[in-house]
Scaffold this motif. Structure first.
Motif, PDB file in Angstrom:
ATOM      1  N   TYR A 226       0.826  -1.208   0.000  1.00 30.08           N
ATOM      2  CA  TYR A 226       0.000   0.000   0.000  1.00 30.08           C
ATOM      3  C   TYR A 226       0.868   1.269   0.000  1.00 30.08           C
ATOM      4  O   TYR A 226       0.585   2.218  -0.751  1.00 30.08           O
ATOM      5  CB  TYR A 226      -0.931   0.005   1.214  1.00 30.08           C
ATOM      6  N   TRP A 245     -11.649   1.868   4.471  1.00 35.47           N
ATOM      7  CA  TRP A 245     -11.010   0.705   3.875  1.00 35.47           C
ATOM      8  C   TRP A 245     -11.707   0.251   2.599  1.00 35.47           C
ATOM      9  O   TRP A 245     -11.206  -0.621   1.893  1.00 35.47           O
ATOM     10  CB  TRP A 245     -10.939  -0.435   4.890  1.00 35.47           C
ATOM     11  N   THR A 246     -12.826   0.859   2.281  1.00 36.33           N
ATOM     12  CA  THR A 246     -13.492   0.613   0.993  1.00 36.33           C
ATOM     13  C   THR A 246     -12.969   1.532  -0.101  1.00 36.33           C
ATOM     14  O   THR A 246     -13.441   1.489  -1.236  1.00 36.33           O
ATOM     15  CB  THR A 246     -15.013   0.798   1.139  1.00 36.33           C
ATOM     16  N   ASP A 247     -11.988   2.356   0.219  1.00 37.57           N
ATOM     17  CA  ASP A 247     -11.388   3.266  -0.752  1.00 37.57           C
ATOM     18  C   ASP A 247     -10.760   2.470  -1.907  1.00 37.57           C
ATOM     19  O   ASP A 247     -10.213   1.372  -1.697  1.00 37.57           O
ATOM     20  CB  ASP A 247     -10.308   4.108  -0.067  1.00 37.57           C
ATOM     21  N   VAL A 250      -7.298   0.852  -1.457  1.00 38.82           N
ATOM     22  CA  VAL A 250      -7.217  -0.420  -0.736  1.00 38.82           C
ATOM     23  C   VAL A 250      -7.512  -1.578  -1.696  1.00 38.82           C
ATOM     24  O   VAL A 250      -6.848  -2.620  -1.667  1.00 38.82           O
ATOM     25  CB  VAL A 250      -8.174  -0.436   0.459  1.00 38.82           C
ATOM     26  N   LYS A 251      -8.498  -1.369  -2.553  1.00 38.28           N
ATOM     27  CA  LYS A 251      -8.810  -2.383  -3.574  1.00 38.28           C
ATOM     28  C   LYS A 251      -7.584  -2.661  -4.434  1.00 38.28           C
ATOM     29  O   LYS A 251      -7.260  -3.826  -4.732  1.00 38.28           O
ATOM     30  CB  LYS A 251      -9.971  -1.911  -4.443  1.00 38.28           C
ATOM     31  N   LEU A 254      -4.996  -4.732  -2.405  1.00 38.39           N
ATOM     32  CA  LEU A 254      -5.424  -6.121  -2.236  1.00 38.39           C
ATOM     33  C   LEU A 254      -5.359  -6.876  -3.569  1.00 38.39           C
ATOM     34  O   LEU A 254      -5.006  -8.056  -3.607  1.00 38.39           O
ATOM     35  CB  LEU A 254      -6.831  -6.176  -1.653  1.00 38.39           C
ATOM     36  N   GLU A 422      -8.025  -6.727  11.785  1.00 37.60           N
ATOM     37  CA  GLU A 422      -7.255  -6.787  10.544  1.00 37.60           C
ATOM     38  C   GLU A 422      -6.477  -8.093  10.421  1.00 37.60           C
ATOM     39  O   GLU A 422      -6.363  -8.653   9.328  1.00 37.60           O
ATOM     40  CB  GLU A 422      -6.294  -5.591  10.490  1.00 37.60           C
ATOM     41  N   ILE A 436     -12.101  -9.644  -2.815  1.00 44.41           N
ATOM     42  CA  ILE A 436     -11.494  -8.363  -2.455  1.00 44.41           C
ATOM     43  C   ILE A 436     -12.544  -7.422  -1.858  1.00 44.41           C
ATOM     44  O   ILE A 436     -12.310  -6.793  -0.819  1.00 44.41           O
ATOM     45  CB  ILE A 436     -10.801  -7.747  -3.678  1.00 44.41           C
ATOM     46  N   GLN A 440     -12.637  -5.841   1.940  1.00 43.48           N
ATOM     47  CA  GLN A 440     -12.711  -4.404   2.194  1.00 43.48           C
ATOM     48  C   GLN A 440     -13.865  -4.048   3.128  1.00 43.48           C
ATOM     49  O   GLN A 440     -13.711  -3.241   4.049  1.00 43.48           O
ATOM     50  CB  GLN A 440     -12.878  -3.648   0.872  1.00 43.48           C
ATOM     51  N   GLN A 441     -15.021  -4.652   2.869  1.00 47.71           N
ATOM     52  CA  GLN A 441     -16.194  -4.367   3.703  1.00 47.71           C
ATOM     53  C   GLN A 441     -15.952  -4.776   5.146  1.00 47.71           C
ATOM     54  O   GLN A 441     -16.287  -4.045   6.083  1.00 47.71           O
ATOM     55  CB  GLN A 441     -17.425  -5.084   3.138  1.00 47.71           C
ATOM     56  N   GLU A 444     -13.428  -2.364   6.798  1.00 46.04           N
ATOM     57  CA  GLU A 444     -14.048  -1.079   7.134  1.00 46.04           C
ATOM     58  C   GLU A 444     -14.991  -1.213   8.319  1.00 46.04           C
ATOM     59  O   GLU A 444     -15.021  -0.345   9.214  1.00 46.04           O
ATOM     60  CB  GLU A 444     -14.788  -0.515   5.923  1.00 46.04           C
TER      61      GLU A 444
END
Length: 453
Positions: A226, A245-247, A250-251, A254, A422, A436, A440-441, A444
């Motif tokens: 990251y 974390w849904t930004d 981040v995708k 991952l 995490e 992925i 993320q969900q 977050e």
């Protein structure tokens, strides 16, 4: 294992390690593991003035064991000689906040605790356990530390922590014979890293050893990807949960990780095997079996060298190292560290913080090995080999640009608890890297709860 907060403006690019002709024995260390070495003594003129504390008893809690505990005890022993105090080491367990809470509830808090997570320091302050750093220790911090290291130990502008020990957590260690047999070379970019892994796989050796049983190693994988891919500004924002974390960033990270995690043939034992592999084993299985190890490469910090020392491999010949490959423009460097925090407002506790902020204290452990100090006044000649010397120089040269381990900046319930937050979600992601959006969900959801509490 980790640590930080505050404003860091650019990623430290650690380029010297890969070019080193690595020499010496296995010296390394982090909040969990460390190495030994030779004790060169401390007979130089003192650089710090300490009070007389004859008859005073001081207790220090830390999660360190084995060689780390032994080397820290040397540091405490010199403090005893200079002050007349008696210092007792109190073995702690992770999560250290829970351990300290039990001690405090029982009316037996240690005078000082070595805390390996910025989030844990913030919790200790919020619970009104931590005591502000005194003027003498502050003077040592101002003299010996870049502002970023002072900021790491501060909460809302008040200094509470003295960072004594640091780690470089952005290194790939590899089995030189396995590389040679495959005709592989040290990769500089993530694309080259995956290509190198596939080349080694084609030679009949599984390329990457992953310590999936320890969730903290997976957070380190994510953080390095990251930081290099999204950049330091985004890294700071995600670390403070200023972006979710849904930004999309981040995708992207991952998705990059899934290029490795999604190919079980590239991971020793596949995902299931990795999830049963603890960190020490991930290292030793890389450097046993000659040119046919269970894994040809293993990712983690400078402290990997102590585990290599438990094998017959020699650093510099059998075991070599290169910087974490660049996903974006630069290779990342993520650091971790341990801060001394006073839990009692006593003369002895404050004197110990002053001591640990001094170059004299850092010199003792640096000479013993298994240690990197953020103390810029420490002469790097104290380190026992070129590997640690170069890592320490790079850390200090980074100044305020260094980035600390992101999960250590988070509340402990999210970033520092086995089987939760995490750590657990990234273990689930290692098992199912196709999901992925689901990862993320979950990240977050857990982060939102932790940062509110």
């Amino acid at each position: 294992m980790r640590t930080t907060h505050s404003l860091r403006r650019a990623a430290l690019v650690f380029t010297a390690v890969g070019a080193l002709a690595l020499t010496g024995c296995g010296d390394g260390g982090d909040a969990k593991k460390s190495g030994g070495g030779t004790d060169k003594g401390t007979d130089s003129a003192p650089t710090v003035t300490l009070p007389k504390l004859d008859g005073e008893n001081i207790s220090v809690a830390a999660v360190w064991t084995g060689p780390e505990q032994a080397n820290f005890t040397k540091v405490l022993g010199e403090f005893e000689k200079r002050t007349g105090a008696k210092v007792t080491f109190v073995p702690a367990q992770d999560p250290i906040v829970n351990f300290l809470g039990t001690k405090i509830a029982g009316g037996q808090p240690p005078d000082v605790a070595m805390i390996p997570q910025v989030g844990a320091i913030q919790q200790a302050v919020a619970k009104k356990w931590a005591k502000p750093v005194g003027e003498e220790a502050k003077a040592q911090l101002t003299k010996n530390y870049a502002q970023v290291w002072q900021d790491l130990g501060a909460v809302d502008g008040t200094q509470y922590g003295v960072y004594f020990k640091a780690a470089n957590k952005s290194l790939i260690w590899y089995n030189a014979a396995a590389f040679d047999n495959a005709g592989a070379t040290e990769p500089k970019t993530w694309k080259e890293f995956i290509q190198t892994a596939e080349t080694i796989s084609a030679s009949g050796v599984t390329p990457v050893s992953v310590a999936g049983a320890d969730g903290w190693t997976l957070t380190d994988w994510f953080e390095n990807v990251y930081l290099s891919q999204a950049g330091p500004e985004k890294y700071d924002q995600l670390a403070k949960h200023e972006i979710p974390w849904t930004d999309p960033s981040v995708k992207d990270a991952l998705t990059t990780l899934a290029e490795l995690f999604g190919k079980p043939e590239l991971i020793a034992g596949g995902a299931d095997g990795a999830l049963q592999t603890e960190f020490p084993a991930s290292v030793t299985q890389t450097f046993t079996g000659g040119d046919q190890p269970k894994g040809a490469m293993v990712f983690e910090g400078d402290f990997v060298s102590i585990n290599i020392a438990q094998t017959e491999a020699k650093i510099g010949t059998d075991a070599k190292v290169f910087p974490f490959p660049a996903v974006g423009a630069d290779s990342p460097v993520v650091t971790g560290g341990d801060a001394a925090v006073a839990l009692k407002d006593s003369k002895g506790a404050q004197a110990l913080l002053t001591w640990l902020a001094s170059a004299d204290a850092a010199k003792i452990w640096a000479e013993a090995g298994g240690f990197i100090s953020p103390n810029k006044s420490l002469d790097v000649a104290a380190y026992p080999n070129d590997v640690q010397r170069t890592m320490a120089e790079a850390l200090v040269a980074a100044g305020d640009d260094v980035r600390f381990d992101m999960s250590d900046q988070a509340p402990q319930s999210f970033g520092g608890t086995p089987g939760k937050g995490e750590w657990k979600i990234l273990q689930d992601f290692l098992k199912n890297p196709k999901d992925i959006a689901g990862a993320q969900q979950k990240l977050e959801s857990e982060a939102a709860k932790a940062y509110k509490s």
